[in-house]
Motif scaffolding. Structure first.
Motif, PDB file in Angstrom:
ATOM      1  N   VAL A 190       4.705 -12.700  23.442  1.00 40.54           N
ATOM      2  CA  VAL A 190       5.033 -14.086  23.077  1.00 40.54           C
ATOM      3  C   VAL A 190       5.457 -14.208  21.616  1.00 40.54           C
ATOM      4  CG1 VAL A 190       4.179 -16.463  22.955  1.00 40.54           C
ATOM      5  CG2 VAL A 190       3.432 -14.955  24.822  1.00 40.54           C
ATOM      6  N   ASP A 191       4.549 -13.855  20.701  1.00 45.92           N
ATOM      7  CA  ASP A 191       4.779 -14.178  19.288  1.00 45.92           C
ATOM      8  C   ASP A 191       5.952 -13.415  18.685  1.00 45.92           C
ATOM      9  OD1 ASP A 191       2.802 -15.994  19.366  1.00 45.92           O
ATOM     10  OD2 ASP A 191       1.303 -14.817  18.276  1.00 45.92           O
TER      11      ASP A 191
ATOM     12  N   SER B 292       9.372 -14.313  19.957  1.00 42.28           N
ATOM     13  CA  SER B 292       9.744 -15.700  19.651  1.00 42.28           C
ATOM     14  C   SER B 292       9.829 -15.953  18.156  1.00 42.28           C
ATOM     15  CB  SER B 292       8.719 -16.652  20.287  1.00 42.28           C
ATOM     16  OG  SER B 292       8.634 -16.443  21.677  1.00 42.28           O
TER      17      SER B 292
ATOM     18  N   SER C  43      10.959 -16.923  14.643  1.00 39.06           N
ATOM     19  CA  SER C  43      11.979 -17.883  14.205  1.00 39.06           C
ATOM     20  C   SER C  43      12.394 -17.562  12.771  1.00 39.06           C
ATOM     21  CB  SER C  43      11.432 -19.301  14.278  1.00 39.06           C
ATOM     22  OG  SER C  43      12.305 -20.204  13.644  1.00 39.06           O
TER      23      SER C  43
END
Length: 616
Positions: free
Chosen positions: A64-65, A68, A70
């Protein structure tokens, strides 16, 4: 200049060997975090619950982290870090650096024999120490201060991931440090150029002319605390008006031009260099001309970096060079070429004699193909002279390479690449000719000088090494600040940097290269006043206890030092100061090392931040 033996290893070989160590480092930190986090979680929860929490954290990280991530959020964190650094008045470091340069004349030896080395060593050392100190303070106190002041809450309540907070700090502080480093590098370059620039003049009436040769000799005016002897030959005047050169002094020389009837001394040349050495493999023959497996002789010096050959014997140092081509030494439009050798030999005198005189030696160019007869393999000896701490330049013209005719005994010209170079390989044999004198040499002390590189590009590569050191220090500081308070994080960063700097010394103590033993043995020697190179005079039981305690301590320190970056490998100021080009292989190694520590510490910092209850 001392060259680390690891520099002779190709990047491919180095990468293959050390990537195993890097993988072990990452695995060690990941397993260490998992064990520590499990232990803490198991205290508050059941072991099964703790194991599920650890597995869930690892799964969330990679599923997940990290996918993802940004860029926008990371850059926002970076902007906050930059603003924080500016509020902390980091530009004071640059002001301090400029002040050091302004008052450098008070504490620098302006009459030094090598002013270029002095100025370059000073500006590079000052840039490194100031920038690394700034990086330590900025990175170590950033997160602890945010947690202490509770400003971290405004970030953690936003959809910002733990590794984005970590990366934002690193990128922000690195941006500030990069700006300061660029300013320091620009000012340093101007300082060095201005400090080395000087002008000499020639008094025409003081020139002594030799009517038989047409040569004029004399001395230049005194400037920069030195003069130059010069020789003028107007018959060799070229289109630019070049009629002569000065002798080497203070590490440089000058060209002399004849313009409008006046002799003009040009700017200094030869002090800001970027030599490109082509190194060979070193082996030795003993005094009877037989291959020596032990290498050269030891003349009693504790430092064993160099080995020695005995004068007036068959003792020989052999360098074998590979991948040589004629195009490397023959310029376009020229029928003749030059084999440029540079010899940085050490001289050991066992009889004093005339101490100011140089020691005589000879060079033989040898075909490495051993199936040939000795007559076909060896060139005629080429004489040279060597002195202590002086680099000898021997430019061997292809037209001057000869061999003795076995029938007539006369010397005849031979072709270097047809008669001596075999498949790109050439051996260079060096002998000392004076009885009871010795030549000392290491592998890097004799090399073929390839076309010179750019000094400015070399200086940029050196500052790139400083930048990578700064980035590593920032990474370490931010990493320690994720679980330690500011002052402890700072001390930890200093300790890791110190371990990285002295890891080689710890290894030398263990292998016996550094005399005196470990810390306990050294204390005993100091108290009992026993020399470092002597056998320790104590009982066998006491010696065993001391060696066991020292061994345990040194093994522990060596294990910890292996986790730290070897900062000494990033320091390339000596190469720039001594005028040697920084090879691309060395830059690639440093880049790979920096990137590995970057990913490992970011990963470790993420897991620590996610495990820490910031709001507690």
């Amino acid at each position: 200049m001392v060259v680390d033996q690891s520099e002779f290893e190709s990047f491919g070989s180095w990468f293959y060997i050390y990537m195993v160590d890097f993988a072990m480092l990452a695995l060690f930190m990941l397993v260490g975090w998992a064990i520590l986090a499990f232990a803490l979680a198991a205290i508050r929860n059941s072991p099964i619950r703790a194991a599920k929490m650890i597995a869930g954290t690892i799964k969330r990280a990679f599923m997940v982290d990290f996918p993802s991530t940004s860029i926008r959020r990371t850059m926002a964190m970076s902007r906050l870090a930059i603003q924080e650094a500016i509020r902390n008045k980091v530009l004071i470091i640059f002001v301090l650096f400029v002040a050091l340069l302004l008052f450098a004349g008070w504490f620098l030896d302006v009459e030094n024999d090598h002013p270029a080395r002095l100025y370059l060593g000073f500006v590079l050392s000052a840039s490194t120490y100031l920038l690394l100190a700034l990086a330590m303070f900025l990175s170590a106190f950033s997160l602890p201060n945010d947690i202490k002041n509770r400003t971290i809450y405004t970030i953690t309540t936003k959809p910002v991931r733990a590794h984005e907070i970590f990366l934002g700090r690193v990128f922000g502080f690195a941006a500030v440090g990069t700006l300061l480093l660029v300013l320091m590098a620009s000012v340093s370059y101007g300082f060095v150029i201005r400090g080395l620039d000087h002008e000499h003049t020639i008094d025409k009436t003081a020139i002594e002319w030799d009517e038989s040769t047409g040569l004029g000799t004399g001395k230049t005016s005194l400037d920069g605390y030195h003069r130059h002897d010069f020789t003028i030959n107007e018959k060799l005047k070229n289109a630019d008006g070049l009629v002569g050169t000065t002798e080497l002094s203070k590490g440089h020389a000058h060209n002399i031009y004849l313009r409008d009837g006046d002799y003009i001394v040009g700017p200094p040349t030869g002090d800001l260099l970027a030599r490109v050495p082509v190194y060979g493999k070193l082996s030795f023959l003993d005094r009877y001309g037989q291959p020596s497996e032990e290498g050269g002789l030891n003349v009693g010096k504790e430092w064993t970096y160099r080995s020695y050959i005995e004068g007036n014997t068959l003792s020989t140092a052999i360098w074998e060079f590979e991948n040589l081509t004629k195009e490397m030494f023959v310029t376009t439009g020229s029928d003749d070429g030059v084999l440029p050798l540079e010899l940085n030999l050490r001289v050991f005198r066992s009889t004093k004699g005339k101490i100011e005189s140089r020691i005589h030696g000879e060079i033989l160019l040898v075909n490495p193909e051993e199936t040939l007869s000795s007559v076909d393999r060896f060139s005629a000896p080429i004489p040279f002279e060597a002195d202590e701490f002086v680099t000898s330049q021997v430019n061997i013209k292809f037209s001057d390479i000869r061999r003795q005719n076995p029938v007539t005994g006369e010397l005849q010209n031979i072709d270097l690449f047809k008669d001596l170079v075999d498949s790109g390989k050439l051996q260079v044999h060096i002998r000392c000719k004076d009885h009871a004198q010795f030549f000392g040499m290491a592998r890097a002390d004799v090399y073929i000088r390839a076309p010179e590189g750019s000094f400015e590009a070399n200086l940029i590569k050196c500052y790139l090494g400083i930048w990578m050191q700064m980035l590593l220090v920032i990474l370490l500081g931010v990493f320690f600040s994720t679980f330690l308070n500011g002052i402890v994080a700072l001390i930890s960063s200093v300790a890791i940097v110190a371990m990285g700097l002295f890891a080689g010394f710890i290894g030398d103590i263990q292998t016996g290269e550094a005399p005196g033993g470990g810390p306990i043995e050294s204390i005993v020697r100091n108290i009992t006043q026993q020399g470092a190179t002597l056998e320790l005079e104590m009982g066998d039981t006491a010696i065993e206890v001391i060696e066991s305690l020292d061994g345990f301590y040194l093994n522990t320190m060596e294990s910890l030092a292996k986790l730290a970056p070897d900062f000494s490998k990033f320091n390339m100021s000596a190469k720039v100061a001594y005028g040697y080009d920084i090879h691309l292989n060395l830059i690639l190694r440093q880049l790979v090392t920096t990137m590995v520590y970057f990913f490992v510490l970011v990963l470790a910092g993420y897991f620590i931040l996610t495990s820490r209850e910031i709001a507690a």
